[in-house]
Design a protein around this motif. Structure first.
Motif, mmCIF file in Angstrom:
data_model
loop_
_atom_site.group_PDB
_atom_site.id
_atom_site.type_symbol
_atom_site.label_atom_id
_atom_site.label_comp_id
_atom_site.label_asym_id
_atom_site.label_seq_id
_atom_site.Cartn_x
_atom_site.Cartn_y
_atom_site.Cartn_z
ATOM 1 N N ASP A 166 36.256 54.188 80.386
ATOM 2 C CA ASP A 166 34.901 54.632 80.637
ATOM 3 C C ASP A 166 34.271 54.797 79.225
ATOM 4 N N LEU A 167 33.328 53.970 79.024
ATOM 5 C CA LEU A 167 32.702 54.242 77.701
ATOM 6 C C LEU A 167 31.243 54.928 77.738
ATOM 7 N N SER A 168 31.075 55.612 78.892
ATOM 8 C CA SER A 168 29.639 56.346 79.125
ATOM 9 C C SER A 168 29.632 57.391 78.308
ATOM 10 N N TYR A 169 28.459 57.934 78.320
ATOM 11 C CA TYR A 169 28.102 59.144 77.494
ATOM 12 C C TYR A 169 27.652 60.239 78.355
ATOM 13 N N PHE A 170 28.049 61.568 78.045
ATOM 14 C CA PHE A 170 27.646 62.619 79.117
ATOM 15 C C PHE A 170 26.856 63.676 78.257
ATOM 16 N N ASP A 171 25.699 63.696 78.486
ATOM 17 C CA ASP A 171 24.781 64.651 77.771
ATOM 18 C C ASP A 171 25.025 65.998 78.504
ATOM 19 N N ASP A 172 25.589 66.891 77.712
ATOM 20 C CA ASP A 172 25.749 68.122 78.334
ATOM 21 C C ASP A 172 24.702 69.090 78.439
ATOM 22 N N LEU A 173 23.568 68.728 77.623
ATOM 23 C CA LEU A 173 22.270 69.597 77.911
ATOM 24 C C LEU A 173 21.417 69.007 79.208
ATOM 25 N N THR A 174 21.387 67.751 79.251
ATOM 26 C CA THR A 174 20.659 67.196 80.426
ATOM 27 C C THR A 174 21.653 67.089 81.636
ATOM 28 N N LYS A 175 22.998 66.908 81.525
ATOM 29 C CA LYS A 175 23.830 66.731 82.450
ATOM 30 C C LYS A 175 23.853 65.273 82.991
ATOM 31 N N GLU A 176 23.420 64.624 81.962
ATOM 32 C CA GLU A 176 23.188 63.226 82.564
ATOM 33 C C GLU A 176 24.197 62.295 81.857
ATOM 34 N N ARG A 177 24.794 61.376 82.726
ATOM 35 C CA ARG A 177 25.805 60.478 82.056
ATOM 36 C C ARG A 177 25.159 59.171 82.029
ATOM 37 N N TYR A 178 25.251 58.271 81.009
ATOM 38 C CA TYR A 178 24.720 57.040 80.956
ATOM 39 C C TYR A 178 25.469 56.204 79.973
ATOM 40 N N LEU A 179 25.307 54.777 80.176
ATOM 41 C CA LEU A 179 25.821 53.967 78.975
ATOM 42 C C LEU A 179 24.576 53.894 78.010
ATOM 43 N N PRO A 180 24.689 54.276 76.852
ATOM 44 C CA PRO A 180 23.739 54.141 75.822
ATOM 45 C C PRO A 180 23.378 52.713 75.505
ATOM 46 N N HIS A 181 22.229 52.564 74.845
ATOM 47 C CA HIS A 181 21.810 51.288 74.639
ATOM 48 C C HIS A 181 22.025 51.163 73.127
ATOM 49 N N VAL A 182 22.067 50.044 72.502
ATOM 50 C CA VAL A 182 22.254 49.762 71.300
ATOM 51 C C VAL A 182 21.361 49.102 70.303
ATOM 52 N N ILE A 183 20.988 49.491 69.188
ATOM 53 C CA ILE A 183 20.117 48.741 68.481
ATOM 54 C C ILE A 183 20.901 48.287 67.321
ATOM 55 N N GLU A 184 20.987 47.289 66.628
ATOM 56 C CA GLU A 184 21.793 46.942 65.651
ATOM 57 C C GLU A 184 21.318 46.229 64.572
ATOM 58 N N PRO A 185 21.096 46.940 63.345
ATOM 59 C CA PRO A 185 20.610 46.233 62.135
ATOM 60 C C PRO A 185 21.910 45.651 61.399
ATOM 61 N N SER A 186 21.822 44.304 61.450
ATOM 62 C CA SER A 186 23.116 43.580 60.824
ATOM 63 C C SER A 186 22.824 42.815 59.471
ATOM 64 N N ALA A 187 23.395 43.245 58.384
ATOM 65 C CA ALA A 187 22.605 42.545 57.143
ATOM 66 C C ALA A 187 23.883 42.157 56.218
ATOM 67 N N GLY A 188 23.495 41.167 55.598
ATOM 68 C CA GLY A 188 24.841 40.569 54.745
ATOM 69 C C GLY A 188 24.639 40.970 53.338
ATOM 70 N N ALA A 189 25.884 41.660 52.767
ATOM 71 C CA ALA A 189 25.787 41.956 51.456
ATOM 72 C C ALA A 189 25.553 41.011 50.460
ATOM 73 N N ASP A 190 26.159 39.937 50.640
ATOM 74 C CA ASP A 190 26.015 38.789 49.759
ATOM 75 C C ASP A 190 24.734 38.154 49.784
ATOM 76 N N ARG A 191 24.274 37.994 50.903
ATOM 77 C CA ARG A 191 22.731 37.252 50.998
ATOM 78 C C ARG A 191 21.690 38.449 50.076
ATOM 79 N N ALA A 192 22.087 39.511 50.615
ATOM 80 C CA ALA A 192 21.156 40.457 49.884
ATOM 81 C C ALA A 192 21.201 40.453 48.352
#
Ligand code: ATP
Length: 551
Positions: free
Chosen positions: A395-421
């Motif tokens: 189970d990879l869901s997240y439980f927020d103990d303040l709001t008591k909500e359980r959910y699957l987080p969404h993901v933002i992915e900044p993916s960079a290349g060190a060689d290209r940079a």
């Protein structure tokens, strides 16, 4: 700037060498030399510092929807093979390639371009791998050779239409619709990039980009594993470990920096497309309701990182993907792109992708490989109705103990290349001007206008001449700089030539001990870009340069 000039400078001054050069090199692999290793380390360290260690989780940065935490990871390059099955890389991570039966060369299908041409009553499609301004020159050369014409007979070639890529030939004797609905390829009038006769290219075939290896001594197919093609998956599979071992709360980001491997069909353009390269990736976990705002934040934040370090103006752009370009799981993606000099005018190459990935990755590693069905993502099934690639079942869901909500987080992915940079910073930094040499004659000067944070050497120290106690003073200054930043001592040859050597590797400051130093204890500091010189007390050199570097 011509790319050849930069490539020559990189070799001459020890930034980049072809890998295994004394054995003829290995295509798609590069070695960073003494200057290159410092430059690339500085790129990596600037990224790690700016994204992770200097981030203050108590204050929302400008533009961020709220405060957030950042932590790091360093995962193994070889992971459980199931990781790549669930992530989709095993089934989907491929390029289309075509082979040439005559030259035995292999090309990436979408990277061959060509143009229809007619001569001596025959119309053919001539192909080239060249891009940019050389493409037309190469096409002409190949067409002349095919039709057995000399350069002065170039008028006999009647070109039709613009240069187009091979996949766009559909309906023109190239790709058509086959009986079963699949494409049919007719390359009978196509002259391959290295062929002398027509019709030598095969139909495109899929080619998985992951490098396969064997784990353990037995070496059966069941021991096959892969070198990671991206660092991101290591973060997803450790999501629970990070939650359980730290006190991070959503929203938070996990950063990872490290080598990735892709068996690219046509590595090209210096380090831009290599088979071994380094990535700098962040997976940012947030509440689904806030994910669009976070996507916007990261898109702008990452763009600014490049401009802050000196990539600017018309050569850098932020391009939002059109809906057709988006991956099946992505709700929004933007690329940060740079107009590399090896590309045609108006073309840009990707430096970094910033993607809104929804809950695709956490769900895949929990439930199994997902596919899109209408508007939703479902676990892909095999013919027996079982999951094609089974997930971990955790189970990879997240439980927020303040709001008591359980959910699957969404993901933002900044993916960079060190060689290209690193390559983009080098391209942007390359400058030439004219400066008087020792005798006052204007001569060409090549210098790298690198941001001081990125420069491999921050300051060089020279005694004007190798006598009168000047080397001793210079060595003392040198020793006072070494604990703080990279410095270089040089007493050999004319001072003008020593300055030029430092300009060529982008050293922002040169300190010179001269006759006046002996009289009043001051030295000159010379600025690489403006050539302005000013004097400071010799014991103040370290503080002066640290102040200017902001460290
Ligand atoms: P491209 O379309 O150019 O192949 P990509 O979209 O496949 O790139 P991603 O999978 O998004 O690239 O990888 C993220 C980053 O990793 C890229 O923006 C780039 O900086 C870097 N990268 C990817 N492939 C290579 C490569 N072969 N050589 C060097 N850097 C690479």
């Amino acid at each position: 700037m011509e790319m050849d000039q930069l490539v020559a400078l990189c070799k001459r001054r020890g930034f980049l060498f072809q890998s295994s050069e004394i054995y003829g090199g290995l295509q798609g692999f590069w070695d960073y030399g003494p200057m290159g290793v410092e430059l690339k380390r500085n790129v990596r360290e600037a990224w790690w510092r700016d994204m992770v260690t200097s981030h203050n989780e108590l204050v929302p940065p400008p533009g961020a929807p709220s405060c957030y935490e950042m932590v790091g990871l360093d995962c193994a390059i070889i992971m459980h093979p199931q990781v790549w099955k669930c992530s989709g890389h095993y089934d989907l991570f491929h390029d289309l390639m075509v082979d040439c039966r005559e030259s035995k060369r292999r090309y990436r299908y979408d990277q061959i371009q060509g143009r229809w041409v007619e001569a001596k009553g025959q119309t053919i499609f001539v192909c080239t791998e060249s891009q940019g301004p050389e493409a037309m020159e190469d096409l002409q050369h190949k067409a002349l050779r095919f039709f057995n014409l000399r350069s002065k007979e170039a008028d006999e070639l009647r070109w039709q239409g613009p240069i187009v890529s091979l996949p766009t030939l559909e309906g023109e004797g190239g790709k058509g619709q086959g009986e079963g609905g699949g494409p049919v390829y007719d390359f009978s009038r196509v002259l391959g990039p290295d062929a002398k006769t027509l019709g030598t290219l095969t139909a495109p075939r899929e080619f998985n980009l992951m490098f396969k290896t064997i784990v353990g001594a037995l070496g059966g197919e069941e021991d096959a594993a892969f070198l990671r093609p991206e660092t991101a998956q290591g973060i997803f599979v450790n999501f629970k470990n990070v939650l359980d071992s730290t006190r991070v709360r959503v929203p938070f980001g996990v950063a990872q920096l490290g080598k990735s491997f892709r068996n690219e069909i046509t590595p090209r353009n210096f380090t831009f497309r290599s088979r071994e390269f380094e990535q700098m990736e962040i997976e940012f976990f947030c509440h689904p309701e806030h994910s669009r705002a976070w996507y916007q934040y990261w898109r702008d934040r990452r763009y600014r990182w490049y401009t802050d370090l000196g990539l600017a103006g018309q050569r850098l752009r932020l391009r939002d993907h059109s809906p057709e370009e988006l991956s099946h799981y992505s709700c929004g993606t933007a690329d940060i792109e740079y107009a590399f000099p090896f590309l045609a005018a108006g073309d840009f190459g990707e430096l970094e992708g910033v993607a809104h990935r929804g809950d695709f990755d956490l769900r895949s590693h929990s439930e199994g490989k997902l596919v899109r069905q209408g508007e939703t993502l479902v676990v892909e099934q095999d013919p027996q109705g079982k999951p094609k690639h089974r997930g971990s079942g955790k189970d990879l869901s997240y439980f927020d103990d303040l709001t008591k909500e359980r959910y699957l987080p969404h993901v933002i992915e900044p993916s960079a290349g060190a060689d290209r940079a690193t390559l983009a910073f080098l391209c942007e930094a390359y400058c030439e001007d004219e400066q008087p040499d020792e005798s006052g004659k204007p001569t060409k000067r090549v210098f790298l206008r690198l941001h001081p944070r990125l420069a491999p050497i921050k300051a060089a120290v020279f005694p004007l001449v190798k006598k009168d106690g000047m080397p001793e003073i210079a060595k003392e200054i040198y020793a006072s700089l070494k604990p703080h930043f990279t410095a270089f001592y040089d007493e050999k040859g004319a001072v003008g030539r020593r300055y030029r050597r430092q300009d060529e590797v982008g050293t922002p400051f040169c300190i010179t001990v001269d006759g006046q130093t002996l009289a009043d204890g001051t030295v000159t500091i010379r600025d690489r870009d403006t050539l302005r010189q000013w004097r400071v007390k010799k014991e103040d050199c370290a503080a002066e340069i640290r102040g200017r570097l902001g460290i």
